[in-house]
Design an enzyme around this catalytic site. Structure first.
Site, PDB file in Angstrom:
ATOM      1  N   ASP A  99      21.293  45.985  19.215  1.00  0.00           N
ATOM      2  CA  ASP A  99      20.466  47.187  19.132  1.00  0.00           C
ATOM      3  C   ASP A  99      19.789  47.185  17.769  1.00  0.00           C
ATOM      4  O   ASP A  99      20.470  47.181  16.732  1.00  0.00           O
ATOM      5  CB  ASP A  99      21.380  48.422  19.284  1.00  0.00           C
ATOM      6  CG  ASP A  99      20.643  49.623  19.828  1.00  0.00           C
ATOM      7  OD1 ASP A  99      19.476  49.818  19.459  1.00  0.00           O
ATOM      8  OD2 ASP A  99      21.257  50.387  20.608  1.00  0.00           O
ATOM      9  N   ASP A 200      15.318  50.358  19.280  1.00  0.00           N
ATOM     10  CA  ASP A 200      15.434  51.809  19.220  1.00  0.00           C
ATOM     11  C   ASP A 200      14.082  52.454  18.887  1.00  0.00           C
ATOM     12  O   ASP A 200      13.350  51.964  18.018  1.00  0.00           O
ATOM     13  CB  ASP A 200      16.446  52.155  18.120  1.00  0.00           C
ATOM     14  CG  ASP A 200      16.872  53.605  18.140  1.00  0.00           C
ATOM     15  OD1 ASP A 200      17.458  54.036  19.144  1.00  0.00           O
ATOM     16  OD2 ASP A 200      16.616  54.319  17.139  1.00  0.00           O
ATOM     17  N   GLU A 242      12.767  50.931  23.503  1.00  0.00           N
ATOM     18  CA  GLU A 242      12.980  52.312  23.929  1.00  0.00           C
ATOM     19  C   GLU A 242      11.712  53.095  23.620  1.00  0.00           C
ATOM     20  O   GLU A 242      11.296  53.168  22.467  1.00  0.00           O
ATOM     21  CB  GLU A 242      14.169  52.928  23.185  1.00  0.00           C
ATOM     22  CG  GLU A 242      14.500  54.321  23.695  1.00  0.00           C
ATOM     23  CD  GLU A 242      15.297  55.172  22.715  1.00  0.00           C
ATOM     24  OE1 GLU A 242      15.987  56.101  23.150  1.00  0.00           O
ATOM     25  OE2 GLU A 242      15.215  54.922  21.488  1.00  0.00           O
ATOM     26  N   HIS A 316      23.725  56.210  26.406  1.00  0.00           N
ATOM     27  CA  HIS A 316      24.571  56.962  25.464  1.00  0.00           C
ATOM     28  C   HIS A 316      23.955  58.282  25.023  1.00  0.00           C
ATOM     29  O   HIS A 316      24.593  59.045  24.301  1.00  0.00           O
ATOM     30  CB  HIS A 316      24.862  56.083  24.248  1.00  0.00           C
ATOM     31  CG  HIS A 316      23.607  55.773  23.477  1.00  0.00           C
ATOM     32  ND1 HIS A 316      22.592  54.990  23.987  1.00  0.00           N
ATOM     33  CD2 HIS A 316      23.184  56.178  22.256  1.00  0.00           C
ATOM     34  CE1 HIS A 316      21.606  54.921  23.108  1.00  0.00           C
ATOM     35  NE2 HIS A 316      21.943  55.637  22.046  1.00  0.00           N
ATOM     36  N   ASP A 317      22.719  58.544  25.404  1.00  0.00           N
ATOM     37  CA  ASP A 317      22.065  59.816  25.055  1.00  0.00           C
ATOM     38  C   ASP A 317      21.999  60.775  26.240  1.00  0.00           C
ATOM     39  O   ASP A 317      21.505  61.898  26.095  1.00  0.00           O
ATOM     40  CB  ASP A 317      20.620  59.559  24.597  1.00  0.00           C
ATOM     41  CG  ASP A 317      20.520  58.768  23.296  1.00  0.00           C
ATOM     42  OD1 ASP A 317      21.436  58.882  22.462  1.00  0.00           O
ATOM     43  OD2 ASP A 317      19.519  58.048  23.124  1.00  0.00           O
TER      44      ASP A 317
HETATM   45  O1  TEU Z   1      17.063  57.885  20.747  1.00  0.00           O
HETATM   46  C1  TEU Z   1      15.749  58.339  20.675  1.00  0.00           C
HETATM   47  C2  TEU Z   1      15.559  59.756  20.856  1.00  0.00           C
HETATM   48  O2  TEU Z   1      14.437  60.221  20.776  1.00  0.00           O
HETATM   49  C3  TEU Z   1      16.751  60.592  21.107  1.00  0.00           C
HETATM   50  O3  TEU Z   1      17.038  61.287  19.960  1.00  0.00           O
HETATM   51  C4  TEU Z   1      16.567  61.485  22.228  1.00  0.00           C
HETATM   52  O4  TEU Z   1      15.481  62.318  22.033  1.00  0.00           O
HETATM   53  C5  TEU Z   1      17.770  62.322  22.390  1.00  0.00           C
HETATM   54  O5  TEU Z   1      18.892  61.529  22.227  1.00  0.00           O
HETATM   55  C6  TEU Z   1      17.816  62.919  23.749  1.00  0.00           C
HETATM   56  O6  TEU Z   1      18.960  63.653  23.790  1.00  0.00           O
HETATM   57  C7  TEU Z   1      17.441  56.793  19.968  1.00  0.00           C
HETATM   58  C8  TEU Z   1      18.906  56.511  20.196  1.00  0.00           C
HETATM   59  O7  TEU Z   1      19.102  56.138  21.526  1.00  0.00           O
HETATM   60  C9  TEU Z   1      19.698  57.707  19.776  1.00  0.00           C
HETATM   61  O8  TEU Z   1      21.071  57.556  20.038  1.00  0.00           O
HETATM   62  C10 TEU Z   1      19.461  57.923  18.306  1.00  0.00           C
HETATM   63  O9  TEU Z   1      20.094  59.109  17.906  1.00  0.00           O
HETATM   64  C11 TEU Z   1      17.981  58.017  17.973  1.00  0.00           C
HETATM   65  O10 TEU Z   1      17.211  56.994  18.602  1.00  0.00           O
HETATM   66  C12 TEU Z   1      17.767  57.845  16.487  1.00  0.00           C
HETATM   67  O11 TEU Z   1      18.005  56.518  16.107  1.00  0.00           O
END
Ligand code: TEU
Ligand code: CA
Length: 539
Positions: A99, A200, A242, A316-317
């Protein structure tokens, strides 16, 4: 074609290392824990692991705040452990996808520590700084995790820009030196034998804060092509960007079959449907089912032949799909399998998020038990704004990122076999009924379904090649589609809800065989709750 494109019939498994398997009893998952579960992953049949960040990090955002891209955080292990994971995974026919968080670093990264010392420091321009505007913040931009996107640093009398937390200062991609540092770092990982990269928030690297542009900045695709040429473009890597801001047009650039950018992107259009339009993810709305079908169909049709889709329900989000669009009570297993069938039957590369293959569910904890900064910031912000506690908690239970982050449920022993210590985040109490050990012993488990779907993808090229046609567009119950190539036809039929219904399609199924069904038997056109089948025929 530059790349061999091995990833077209591949299935990727995402590991969130903190929550996967703890090997030393400190309550935190680690690299040795992952190594101990490679047999399990090989049994599932996956081709690669997308490993969420394990780099050195103060863990403000669970590793998405990187303090050193070329060191492993001691909580996860050592660089030797990482090398061993890469080589042992190889013997299990599994590649490791790292990642890459290239939009920002941790404020504890050496570059930022230097950058904030003085304006003359050579690292100062590695980040995005602006002067105050009339004694105020440079502008009113907000960070994704709440609060202003600007933070003042006295030593330099300037504000730095952070799209995420204050501890995640944005890197300045307009600076050549930054780009070259990142290329060198990526090549260093390539030399260690990794199989690819997940990038990311890659659509945010070319931000232009003065114009309030966050994603899809004008130089974005130039930057990506240059990154590709200097790093992974030289080999057969899987790369997935992403991009919350992806649309069809730019997805065709991102996943251009000429290999100039990435293998594919994560787009989120289907994921944002169950929220009130124009509001935040916390503002819940019922799933517009017809719209879901339209959106997925649009992506299937548009990228066929001119790009490549990634297929996912979870990461994971995101909350757990079985709790979100399935039924995690009476029909947990049926609906988990149905959702798997609908996704894995489409064209693209499927991603499985750890525990999805067990039908793991969301949790409903009291606020004290949450760890995620996005969740906690929102809670406090909305409390301040006068929202009712009950409504806030309903949103958290539905959408908090910690739904995905509770420890992996390995067996029915203490802490679900995740750790012998105290887990960093509470284990979902349903681990007694939902765990890997039981799944492995049950030929009818959710795990067995995923295993079967992965095997089918490998045996029938139509899963990769077949053109997609949606059936029953306006039907309120069925998600049904055809896949078609020169030699064969695939028919995927799924009752998306908990009512028994008749399939309103006249089908001559004589020449078809059933490749998969999620009930023990079938009874013609009658589909029980969440019943799903895959039919196949040779032309
Ligand atoms: O996520 C991108 C992102 O925009 C997220 O913050 C999203 O809006 C949110 O999680 C929705 O609930 C990436 C990663 O996947 C995330 O885990 C990180 O926190 C973020 O980038 C910052 O690096
Ligand atoms: Ca540990």
């Amino acid at each position: 074609m530059k790349n061999e494109q091995w990833w077209k019939d591949a299935v990727i498994y995402q590991i969130y290392p903190k929550s996967f398997k703890d090997s030393n009893g400190d309550g935190i998952g680690d690299i040795n824990g992952i190594i101990s579960k490679l047999d399990y992953l090989e049994k599932l049949g996956i081709d690669a692991i997308w490993l969420s960040p394990v780099y050195k990090s103060p863990q403000d955002d669970n590793g998405y705040d990187i303090a050193d891209y070329q060191a492993i955080d001691t909580m996860f292990g050592t660089l030797e452990d990482m090398d061993r994971l890469i080589s042992e995974a190889k013997t299990h026919h599994i590649r490791i996808i790292m990642d890459l968080v290239l939009n920002h670093t941790s404020d504890e990264h050496r570059w930022f520590q230097e950058a904030k010392k003085s304006k003359d420091n050579p690292y100062h321009d590695y980040y995005v700084w602006r002067d105050a505007q009339d004694g105020q913040l440079p502008n009113d931009m907000q960070s994704v995790f709440g609060g202003p996107a600007w933070e003042y640093v006295e030593e330099v009398d300037q504000y730095y820009f952070h799209q995420f937390s204050v501890k995640q200062p944005d890197l300045n991609w307009d600076n050549e030196a930054v780009k070259h540092e990142l290329y060198d770092m990526i090549n260093w990982w390539i030399d260690r034998g990794v199989g690819g990269f997940r990038l990311d928030v890659i659509d945010q690297i070319a931000k232009v804060p003065d114009l309030k542009i966050t994603n899809n900045g004008p130089k974005l695709h130039d930057y990506i092509r240059e990154l590709n040429e200097n790093t992974f473009g030289k080999g057969e890597f899987i790369t997935v960007g992403e991009a919350w801001g992806a649309n069809i047009d730019n997805a065709k650039l991102y996943s251009n079959p000429d290999g100039s950018e990435f293998s594919m992107v994560f787009q989120f259009e289907h994921i944002g449907l169950d929220q009130q339009e124009g509001k935040e993810k916390w503002d819940l709305a019922p799933l517009p089912f017809i719209k879901l079908k339209q959106v997925l169909t649009k992506w299937q049709e548009a990228l066929d032949g001119s790009g490549w889709n990634s297929l996912f329900w979870d990461n994971h989000d995101l909350p757990r799909i079985v709790s979100r669009w399935g039924n995690d009570q009476a029909y947990r297993k049926e609906s988990a399998k149905m959702l798997a069938v609908v996704l894995h039957g489409m064209q693209g590369t499927p991603y499985i998020y750890q525990g999805e293959e067990l039908g793991m569910t969301n949790v409903q904890y009291p606020i004290e038990d949450y760890e995620d900064l996005e969740t906690l910031n929102m809670y406090h912000e909305r409390k301040k704004q006068g929202y009712q506690e009950e409504g806030i908690m309903r949103s958290i239970h539905a959408k908090s990122r910690d739904n995905a982050r509770t420890p992996m449920q390995w067996d029915a022993s203490d802490n679900a076999g995740f750790t012998t210590g105290t887990p960093w985040l509470k284990v979902n109490p349903n681990y007694i009924e939902i765990n890997a050990k039981d799944n492995l012993e049950d030929p009818d488990s959710v795990f067995a379904c995923y295993q079967k779907l992965i095997a089918l993808r490998k045996s029938y090229p139509i899963f990769v090649d077949g053109h997609f046609h949606l059936l029953l567009e306006e039907d309120e119950n069925f998600f049904a589609y055809m896949r078609e190539d020169e030699n064969s036809e695939l028919l995927v039929v799924a009752n998306f809800f908990d009512q028994q219904v008749n399939l309103p399609l006249e089908l001559d199924l004589q020449d078809y065989t059933i490749l998969y069904q999620n009930y023990k038997d079938t009874s013609g056109n009658l589909y029980r709750p969440y019943e799903a089948r895959i039919y196949y025929k040779q032309k």
